[in-house]
Design an enzyme around this catalytic site. Structure first.
Site, short mmCIF file in Angstrom:
data_model
loop_
_atom_site.label_atom_id
_atom_site.label_comp_id
_atom_site.label_asym_id
_atom_site.label_seq_id
_atom_site.Cartn_x
_atom_site.Cartn_y
_atom_site.Cartn_z
N ASP A 40 -0.82 -2.78 17.28
CA ASP A 40 -2.06 -2.03 17.16
C ASP A 40 -2.59 -1.92 15.74
O ASP A 40 -3.40 -1.06 15.42
CB ASP A 40 -1.82 -0.61 17.70
N ARG A 74 -1.80 7.56 8.89
CA ARG A 74 -3.10 7.84 8.27
C ARG A 74 -3.58 9.26 8.61
O ARG A 74 -4.07 9.99 7.75
CB ARG A 74 -4.11 6.83 8.81
N HIS A 128 7.10 5.08 1.79
CA HIS A 128 6.15 4.01 2.12
C HIS A 128 5.44 3.57 0.84
O HIS A 128 5.26 4.37 -0.08
CB HIS A 128 5.14 4.55 3.14
N GLU A 175 -5.01 3.25 15.40
CA GLU A 175 -4.21 2.37 16.26
C GLU A 175 -4.58 2.48 17.74
O GLU A 175 -4.56 1.48 18.46
CB GLU A 175 -2.72 2.66 16.06
N GLU A 211 3.56 -5.99 23.07
CA GLU A 211 3.56 -4.52 23.00
C GLU A 211 2.20 -3.97 23.50
O GLU A 211 1.54 -3.15 22.87
CB GLU A 211 3.86 -4.00 21.59
N HIS A 251 4.03 7.99 7.06
CA HIS A 251 2.95 7.16 6.53
C HIS A 251 1.66 7.26 7.32
O HIS A 251 0.64 6.76 6.88
CB HIS A 251 3.38 5.68 6.50
C1 UD1 Z 1 -0.56 -0.07 8.52
C2 UD1 Z 1 -1.06 -0.01 9.97
C3 UD1 Z 1 -0.25 1.00 10.76
C4 UD1 Z 1 1.24 0.77 10.62
C5 UD1 Z 1 1.60 0.70 9.14
C6 UD1 Z 1 3.06 0.35 9.03
C7 UD1 Z 1 -3.45 -0.38 10.24
C8 UD1 Z 1 -4.77 0.25 10.38
N1 UD1 Z 1 -2.42 0.45 10.00
O1 UD1 Z 1 -0.86 1.17 7.91
O2 UD1 Z 1 -0.61 0.91 12.13
O3 UD1 Z 1 1.90 1.83 11.23
O4 UD1 Z 1 0.83 -0.32 8.50
O5 UD1 Z 1 3.56 0.66 7.78
O6 UD1 Z 1 -3.34 -1.56 10.34
N2 UD1 Z 1 0.83 -1.01 0.34
C9 UD1 Z 1 1.38 -1.75 -0.69
N3 UD1 Z 1 2.23 -2.77 -0.38
C10 UD1 Z 1 2.58 -3.07 0.89
C11 UD1 Z 1 2.04 -2.31 1.94
C12 UD1 Z 1 1.16 -1.29 1.65
O7 UD1 Z 1 1.10 -1.51 -1.85
O8 UD1 Z 1 3.39 -4.00 1.10
C13 UD1 Z 1 -0.08 0.12 0.02
C14 UD1 Z 1 -1.44 -0.33 -0.46
O9 UD1 Z 1 -1.87 0.56 -1.44
C15 UD1 Z 1 -2.30 -0.19 0.77
C16 UD1 Z 1 -1.69 1.01 1.43
O10 UD1 Z 1 -0.30 0.89 1.19
O11 UD1 Z 1 -3.66 -0.03 0.46
C17 UD1 Z 1 -1.95 1.14 2.90
O12 UD1 Z 1 -1.67 -0.08 3.58
P1 UD1 Z 1 -2.50 -0.46 4.91
O13 UD1 Z 1 -1.97 -1.75 5.45
O14 UD1 Z 1 -3.95 -0.38 4.64
O15 UD1 Z 1 -2.20 0.70 5.93
P2 UD1 Z 1 -0.87 1.41 6.36
O16 UD1 Z 1 -1.10 2.87 6.20
O17 UD1 Z 1 0.28 0.78 5.70
N1 UDP Z 2 11.57 0.26 8.18
C1 UDP Z 2 12.19 -0.51 7.19
N2 UDP Z 2 12.38 0.03 5.94
C2 UDP Z 2 11.99 1.29 5.63
C3 UDP Z 2 11.34 2.05 6.64
C4 UDP Z 2 11.15 1.51 7.89
O1 UDP Z 2 12.57 -1.66 7.45
O2 UDP Z 2 12.20 1.72 4.50
C5 UDP Z 2 11.34 -0.32 9.51
C6 UDP Z 2 11.78 0.49 10.69
O3 UDP Z 2 13.12 0.21 11.06
C7 UDP Z 2 10.79 0.06 11.79
C8 UDP Z 2 9.57 -0.28 11.01
O4 UDP Z 2 9.94 -0.45 9.65
O5 UDP Z 2 11.23 -1.10 12.47
C9 UDP Z 2 8.57 0.82 11.16
O6 UDP Z 2 7.54 0.64 10.25
P1 UDP Z 2 6.50 1.79 9.95
O7 UDP Z 2 7.10 3.11 10.21
O8 UDP Z 2 5.97 1.49 8.60
O9 UDP Z 2 5.34 1.46 11.00
P2 UDP Z 2 5.06 1.90 12.52
O10 UDP Z 2 6.24 1.51 13.34
O11 UDP Z 2 4.79 3.37 12.52
O12 UDP Z 2 3.84 1.13 12.87
#
Ligand code: UD1
Ligand code: UDP
Length: 393
Positions: free
Chosen positions: A96, A211, A242, A132, A118, A209
């Site tokens: 999602d 939103r 995160h 999502e 999923e 994490h």
């Molecule tokens: C995204 C997904 C969410 C998922 C989450 C898992 C969407 C809308 N949301 O949210 O469904 O649960 O990922 O973690 O797609 N950032 C880094 N490095 C990284 C990753 C993230 O710096 O490797 C920082 C950046 O500042 C970025 C922010 O995290 O702008 C948010 O990342 P983003 O992918 O926009 O959304 P998530 O909140 O991570």
């Molecule tokens: N996870 C990881 N390292 C971390 C935190 C989470 O590998 O430090 C894994 C966790 O086991 C799960 C996935 O990341 O499989 C979940 O990711 P997240 O919570 O970011 O996203 P969501 O599942 O809520 O979309």
């Protein structure tokens, strides 16, 4: 052979897609071309490295401060260019995220069938989880094959008039990934974590994490953790933070200087699964962690008002507690000190899968090609499946 293109961009998609990519690489009936968007950069690469996946194409869309619309636009633009020169017979999207919905849209506009892994999770609230819930509903409208993790998610799709013949219950591939990884008992790179594991102290593992929890919700989470740390000196709180700076700015200042709180960088998946298995209680707003922890028999308190993953809540091993500071403190206290309650939440159950979801996924995709384009797949000769039909068996 038909070419299928898994497309993914974030950490959880990568973890859940990894067993599918591994199975595709071994397949002699389907070819695989892995495309990543790079919505997450470091957290995505971490997972691909762990599972030994080298993407065939990387859209590299990540930019600091990215917005939902910029992720959508850059993904669709990148895939437009890719599909014009490299058109797969189907794409696979997972879950999602905005990557998954943008990829589904880009493929749909090109007339490429979309396989949704999923499929069918629903909270019923378009604002939680946001965005999502909206993303996955859009993807359901575009997909040709819906791979539902549970019977409940299949029912959600049927209630939205999705063609029953296009839905297959496979279980969730997160359980495949978890079971294959946790048994490796990966050492922690951080010596403080390794010492903690050796100490036998009780661990409260925290991740946040979402939103919709950013801002006041996460401030409340930070204050609650500080109160728990002060009241429970024999408990260690571990928070793998995160990468999102908005999460860090809201939560971490509350935890500064607390001796029994350890904040780490995002842990590599092998380390994280070990920490999950060592935890006494898990406090999280993550979707994936709600699916993993029940397999390990660790009680989970979910800092959300609702969930699209009701199965473990119904089984009594996951509890929804919201993000209110007082409620978090109360609920952690109860699981810590009420032995019967703790025991009732500590059953190991597998409502989300049995570790064979990736094989069912490949089976379903192969059958999809036989039904939709038999002329292209005359060479597909499916072996009789030794698998149970779905996870209910
Ligand atoms: C995204 C997904 C969410 C998922 C989450 C898992 C969407 C809308 N949301 O949210 O469904 O649960 O990922 O973690 O797609 N950032 C880094 N490095 C990284 C990753 C993230 O710096 O490797 C920082 C950046 O500042 C970025 C922010 O995290 O702008 C948010 O990342 P983003 O992918 O926009 O959304 P998530 O909140 O991570
Ligand atoms: N996870 C990881 N390292 C971390 C935190 C989470 O590998 O430090 C894994 C966790 O086991 C799960 C996935 O990341 O499989 C979940 O990711 P997240 O919570 O970011 O996203 P969501 O599942 O809520 O979309």
């Amino acid at each position: 052979m038909p070419v299928v293109m898994p497309i993914y961009g974030t950490r959880p998609e990568a973890i859940k897609m990894a067993p599918i990519v591994a199975a595709l690489k071994k397949s002699d009936v389907l070819d695989c071309f892995v495309t990543v968007t790079g919505q997450h950069r470091s957290m995505l690469d971490q997972v691909n490295n762990l599972f030994g996946i080298e993407p065939d194409h990387d859209l590299n869309i990540f930019e600091p401060g990215q917005t939902l619309n910029s992720i959508l636009a850059r993904t669709i633009d990148g895939l437009e260019k890719l599909f014009n020169v490299n058109r797969p017979d189907a794409v696979i999207v997972q879950g999602d995220t905005t990557t998954s919905t943008a990829a589904a849209m880009a493929a749909f506009y090109h007339g490429i069938p979309v396989v949704h892994v999923e499929a069918g999770l629903r909270s019923g609230d378009p604002h939680s989880p946001f965005p999502e819930e909206g993303n996955r509903k859009i993807t359901s409208q575009l997909a040709s094959l819906h791979l539902a993790p549970t019977e409940g998610s299949r029912q959600n799709l049927l209630a939205e008039n999705i063609n029953p013949a296009s839905i297959v219950v496979t279980g969730n591939t997160v359980v495949d990934a978890l079971l294959a990884t946790v048994e490796k008992n990966v050492p922690f790179k951080d010596p403080e974590l390794e010492d903690l594991a050796d100490s036998g102290r009780r661990i409260l593992l925290v991740t946040t994490h979402r939103r919709e929890n950013q801002g006041e919700g996460m401030q409340g989470i930070g204050r609650a953790l500080a109160r728990i740390a002060a009241a429970e000196p024999n408990l260690s709180i571990v928070l793998p933070a995160h990468a999102n700076p908005l999460v860090r700015e809201a939560v971490l200042p509350h935890l500064d200087g607390l001796a029994n709180v350890l904040v780490t960088e995002p842990l590599e998946y092998g380390e994280f699964t070990r920490l999950l298995s060592l935890a006494h209680i898990i406090l999280t707003d993550s979707g994936g962690v709600q699916e993993e922890a029940p397999s390990l028999g660790v009680p989970v308190l979910v800092m959300r008002e609702n969930t699209e993953r009701p199965e473990a809540v119904e089984a009594g091993v996951v509890k929804l507690i919201g993000t209110g500071e007082d409620r978090i403190v109360y609920e952690v206290n109860r699981v810590l000190h009420d032995r019967d309650y703790f025991d009732s939440m500590s059953k190991a159950i597998n409502p989300y899968g049995d570790g064979f979801a990736a094989r069912r996924t490949l089976d379903a995709i192969s059958r999809f090609f036989i039904q939709t384009s038999p002329q292209n797949v005359a060479d597909i000769n499916l072996p009789a499946s030794e698998l149970p039909k779905n996870t209910d068996n």
